[in-house]
Design an enzyme around this catalytic site. Structure first.
Site, mmCIF file in Angstrom:
data_model
loop_
_atom_site.group_PDB
_atom_site.id
_atom_site.type_symbol
_atom_site.label_atom_id
_atom_site.label_comp_id
_atom_site.label_asym_id
_atom_site.label_seq_id
_atom_site.Cartn_x
_atom_site.Cartn_y
_atom_site.Cartn_z
ATOM 1 N N LEU A 1 0.856 -1.185 0.000
ATOM 2 C CA LEU A 1 0.000 0.000 0.000
ATOM 3 C C LEU A 1 0.896 1.240 0.000
ATOM 4 O O LEU A 1 1.870 1.305 0.754
ATOM 5 C CB LEU A 1 -0.905 0.024 1.233
ATOM 6 C CG LEU A 1 -2.058 -0.976 1.275
ATOM 7 C CD1 LEU A 1 -2.784 -0.883 2.612
ATOM 8 C CD2 LEU A 1 -3.032 -0.745 0.135
ATOM 9 N N ASP A 2 0.569 2.207 -0.836
ATOM 10 C CA ASP A 2 1.321 3.463 -0.844
ATOM 11 C C ASP A 2 1.217 4.136 0.523
ATOM 12 O O ASP A 2 0.259 3.897 1.270
ATOM 13 C CB ASP A 2 0.781 4.401 -1.922
ATOM 14 C CG ASP A 2 1.135 3.912 -3.333
ATOM 15 O OD1 ASP A 2 2.056 3.086 -3.450
ATOM 16 O OD2 ASP A 2 0.466 4.351 -4.292
#
Length: 342
Positions: free
Chosen positions: A82-83
């Site tokens: 996940l960013d």
């Protein structure tokens, strides 16, 4: 020391949610291994799964590093990066459990995304545009991505407009792993005209795991400290799931105790070692190979169909892809060749 095994069928049925075809019966030794849902905390730290509610800010790598520090473990991995500014479901595998996380990449992921369109389109045009992005689409990864920027296909299974307030739109996206939601907003905006951009993103589902059982880093740290300081493991046992839960969506095979250690040393699974299989098994299917206590032993590819396994009495039925259980968990029941002895 031995007792007739009568619970593998029920355990695997509850775990994978389907009937199991019984090929043969056998006994299991209670002195080796442990029922997957009866593991101690020490065992769960080796074969466990935690569903972290990742907050916006840190990278997925930082969350893994902090979890290693909290649990004092050298080996933890995550499924699906996940960013930093994205929040939501981040499955973590503990110890040998990291080897099973790749299965979660085979299933869909769900996101709730808030974005802003650069103009206010008519509602009918917006719905028509969203309809263009349902099904198989072409996507080119954004410039700041960890993969090669080549156009590829991804499938959008569901795309739902949850809410609209002038130029702000909230979407629910159920999509194939590897879909870039930020790029999806950009492409929708390009078709509408002036453009669009994503503002906020949350991952709400990874394959079979939703937000229902998520825990925060603070809850994990508190539960671990409670266990260490007062020997109370109740909180921690609610947080750490057996890694077998990550495999509930793939087909299953139950094998004899006598076949486990040879499999852990790299041998292929022969038909005589098989006790139970999932119905409808086809050649090429990915399966989880389990002990009679429901412990995951390995991931494998089926070389035969369900009917062929039932009809044949010898030969190899599965090609091992990933060994998860540590060798010597069960006693050795196979012979070493003269060359191996040397």
């Amino acid at each position: 020391f031995f007792f007739k095994h009568t619970t593998a069928y029920e355990m695997l049925r509850s775990l994978v949610g389907s009937e199991m075809c019984i090929r043969d019966r056998d006994i299991t030794n209670p002195e080796h291994g442990v029922y997957y849902d009866k593991r101690s905390i020490e065992s769960l730290l080796e074969y466990g799964l935690i569903l972290i509610d990742k907050p916006p800010g840190p990278t997925s790598h930082e969350v893994v590093a902090w979890t290693k520090r909290i649990l004092a473990l050298p080996k933890i991995g995550h499924s699906g990066t996940l960013d930093p500014q994205v929040s939501g479901v981040l499955p973590l595998g503990l110890g040998e459990g990291t080897k099973a996380l790749g299965v979660l990449l085979l299933g869909p992921k769900e996101y709730h995304a808030l974005g802003r369109l650069h103009s206010l389109p008519p509602k009918e045009k917006l719905e028509q545009t969203l309809d263009l992005f349902r099904g198989e689409i072409f996507q080119k990864p954004p410039q700041r991505s960890a993969v090669s920027r080549q156009t590829r296909t991804r499938t959008i299974y569901e795309l739902e407009l949850l809410e609209q307030k002038e130029r702000l739109i909230l979407l629910r996206v159920l999509c194939e792993a590897g879909t870039y939601i930020r790029k999806l907003y950009y492409d929708i905006g390009e078709i509408l005209g002036p453009g669009g951009s994503m503002i906020e993103l949350r991952r709400s589902k990874v394959y079979q795991f939703s937000e229902d059982n998520l825990v925060t880093m603070h809850e994990l740290a508190d539960a671990f400290a409670t266990w260490k300081e007062s020997n109370d493991s109740s909180k921690l046992k609610k947080i750490i799931l057996p890694v077998e839960h990550a495999l509930s969506e793939i087909k299953s095979v139950v094998i004899r105790d006598s076949a486990i250690d040879s499999l852990c040393h790299g041998a292929q699974l022969a038909i005589p070692g098989i006790l139970e299989i999932s119905p409808g098994l086809n050649q090429g299917d990915l399966v989880g190979i389990y002990s009679q206590k429901g412990e995951i032993v390995a991931l494998a590819e089926s070389l035969l169909s369900e009917n062929e396994i039932k009809e044949q009495t010898k030969g190899y039925a599965f090609q091992t892809k990933r060994i998860i259980m540590k060798p010597k968990t069960y006693p050795k029941n196979w012979r070493t060749s003269p060359t191996q002895k040397e």
